[in-house]
Design an enzyme around this catalytic site. Structure first.
Site, short mmCIF file in Angstrom:
data_model
loop_
_atom_site.label_atom_id
_atom_site.label_comp_id
_atom_site.label_asym_id
_atom_site.label_seq_id
_atom_site.Cartn_x
_atom_site.Cartn_y
_atom_site.Cartn_z
CD GLU A 1 58.41 -8.26 -4.03
OE1 GLU A 1 57.91 -7.18 -4.36
OE2 GLU A 1 59.59 -8.34 -3.62
CG ASP B 1 61.98 -7.59 -0.40
OD1 ASP B 1 60.86 -7.10 -0.59
OD2 ASP B 1 63.04 -6.97 -0.65
C1 GLC Z 1 60.09 -5.36 -2.55
C2 GLC Z 1 59.29 -4.66 -1.48
C3 GLC Z 1 59.42 -3.19 -1.70
C4 GLC Z 1 60.88 -2.81 -1.57
C5 GLC Z 1 61.75 -3.64 -2.51
C6 GLC Z 1 63.19 -3.56 -2.14
O1 GLC Z 1 59.61 -5.13 -3.81
O2 GLC Z 1 57.98 -5.11 -1.49
O3 GLC Z 1 58.64 -2.44 -0.82
O4 GLC Z 1 61.04 -1.47 -1.88
O5 GLC Z 1 61.42 -5.00 -2.45
O6 GLC Z 1 63.44 -4.25 -0.95
#
Ligand code: GLC
Length: 504
Positions: A247, A193
């Site tokens: 991500e 994440d």
């Molecule tokens: C990422 C997740 C999202 C979340 C954010 C904070 O972007 O995919 O859903 O709100 O991180 O953890």
């Protein structure tokens, strides 16, 4: 080198709260997923990615983790998790879990200790008469909250998500241990994440622009790469091909490629593909940039943070969104690399735009005081059957945690199964076709001449064609059509908003 499983894998993202509820509380859970593994197997995916199921006060749907080594009772128990992994493996499915290293929950024992004045150096606390800098929370409002005693702590997301201080070695050691914990339980990989977060520029200088750009004091600090080098060593030390996908939001493909250097992460999400408008030129640029910069490409159209692609592609002409969504899938599955699907796209689910304000739960909606609708619209629980209080998502009579719109009944798994024209059966055919072909075609593409607004490319004997324009285009010469997102008149013309696979 043998081809690692993840290189061409089709990974299905399960937003755990919204997939299937076995316990009957209206919220999806691990036991619900376990019951539906045969569905996923039949769909034809290779792996599942589970969004966070860890103990959490749910300030951000579980992306606020209070205990990195447990399962929230809402979702089940550690025993349920172990049973799910065992069953998934037995059915030939790999399991990827989410790891959330940029921030914890404000209910994490470390943060609770910090509030008592112990170990504040594990988070980003600052003393300042006023806000320490001008950084904004991604969800709206200042990125700082003041605690008793006057100090401020940094949260790039909700106030319930304090950012860790990765300059503290204790944080490093803790996350290596957390990864080990789940690797010992048999997970095949991690989805990281906010992987471009973690470190912030020394001095926390003010910024002009806080969007996810490559160069920013807020994101993408060079030190983060050392973290992934250490994680890679750990993953490599475990048997089996354990992997990590980041991500990474950035506007620069070269920056993205830094995260997937040979000693770092295996993959990163290709958000440029998801962000591209419906245009052959735009798609072609993303494909070229991707294949030129990263060794192992990935492709993704939707996830739990963005408007579902069927709705993104919608124009004034009714029906276009779904046609385009199906065409985009055919194109994506023809590209070298791995594809990430988001639950419900195989049903052609649209974004749900009319969720009543009192039912909405996304902190984006709450922190913007309702000005920004937020992400609940892509998180509505899946319709499994065409009737009942939750359309088969939960046991009889139980209402789901977010309301489902009436049009979900006709899009349910039950309604679409066996109907050759349905989106579900189309996904099943597309994934089966890919599975058959992927091992026998080269891992590179060649562009073929095509009319403007169309894309033609080949991988050995496979030719993929996509028409983003307004008029039908003639198909290139071929032997037969093996897959098409819509009807091809006389197998000779490719209508607008349609894609197909041809064998030559
Ligand atoms: C990422 C997740 C999202 C979340 C954010 C904070 O972007 O995919 O859903 O709100 O991180 O953890």
């Amino acid at each position: 080198m043998a081809i690692p499983w993840w290189r061409d894998a089709v990974v299905y993202e399960i937003y755990v709260r919204s997939f299937a509820d076995a316990s009957g509380d209206g919220v999806g859970d691990l036991a619900g997923i376990r019951e539906r593994l045969p569905y996923l197997r039949k769909l034809g995916v290779d792996a599942i990615w589970l969004t966070p199921f860890y103990p959490s006060p749910m300030a951000d749907g579980g992306y606020d983790v209070a205990d990195y080594r447990g399962v929230d009772p809402l979702f089940g128990s550690l025993a349920d998790f172990e049973a799910l992994v065992a069953d998934a493996h037995e059915q030939g499915l790999k399991v990827i879990v989410d790891v959330v290293p940029n921030h914890s929950s404000d209910r994490h024992p470390w943060f609770e200790a910090a509030l008592r004045g112990e170990g504040r150096d594990r988070y980003v606390f600052r003393s300042s008469p006023d806000l320490p800098n001008n950084w904004q929370s991604t969800f709206g409002g200042p990125a700082w909250t003041r605690v008793a005693g006057g100090q401020w702590y940094l949260h790039l997301f909700a106030p319930g998500q304090p950012d860790f201080n990765w300059r503290n070695p204790e944080v490093h050691a803790e996350f290596l241990d957390i990864l080990r914990f789940w690797l010992d339980r048999g997970v095949d990989g991690f989805r990281i994440d906010v992987a471009m977060g973690l470190y912030k520029a020394e001095g926390l200088p003010d910024v002009d622009d806080q969007s996810f750009t490559a160069v920013s004091p807020v994101w993408g600090q060079p030190e983060v790469h050392d973290v992934y080098r250490a994680w890679r060593k750990l993953l490599d030390a475990f048997p089996g091909e354990r992997m990590a996908v980041g991500e990474v939001w950035t506007d620069d493909p070269v920056d993205l490629a830094r995260y997937v250097r040979p000693d770092e992460l295996h993959q990163s999400f290709n958000f440029a593909w998801l962000q591209a408008p419906w245009s052959a030129t735009a798609f072609r640029k993303v494909i070229d940039d991707t294949l030129a910069t990263v060794p192992f490409a990935t492709w993704v159209l939707s996830n739990h943070d963005v408007v579902r692609h069927r709705t993104r592609y919608e124009t004034a002409d009714a029906g276009t969104g779904l046609d385009r969504a199906r065409a985009a899938l055919v194109t994506m599955l023809a590209l070298p690399g791995s594809a990430y699907l988001y639950q419900g796209e195989e049903l052609g689910l649209p974004e749900v735009k009319d969720i009543p304000p009192e039912a909405r739960q996304d902190p984006v909606f709450l922190q913007s005081e309702g000005k920004i609708p937020g992400r609940d619209g892509c998180r509505v629980p899946l319709p499994w059957s065409d009737s009942g209080a939750s359309l088969g998502f939960a046991p009889d009579g139980i209402r789901p945690w977010l309301p489902q719109p009436p049009e979900f009944a006709a899009l349910s798994v039950a309604a679409q199964t066996g109907d050759p024209g349905s989106t579900l059966e189309f996904y099943r055919r597309a994934l089966a076709c890919r599975r058959e072909l992927v091992g026998s075609i080269p891992h590179t593409i060649q562009w073929l001449d095509s009319p403007e607004d169309a894309l033609f490319f080949s991988r050995g004997s496979l030719i993929c064609v996509l028409n983003c324009g307004l008029r039908p285009v003639p198909l290139p010469s071929h032997d037969r059509v093996v897959l098409a997102s819509g009807h091809l008149p006389e197998d000779r013309l490719l209508p607008p908003d349609t894609a197909a696979w041809l064998l030559s």
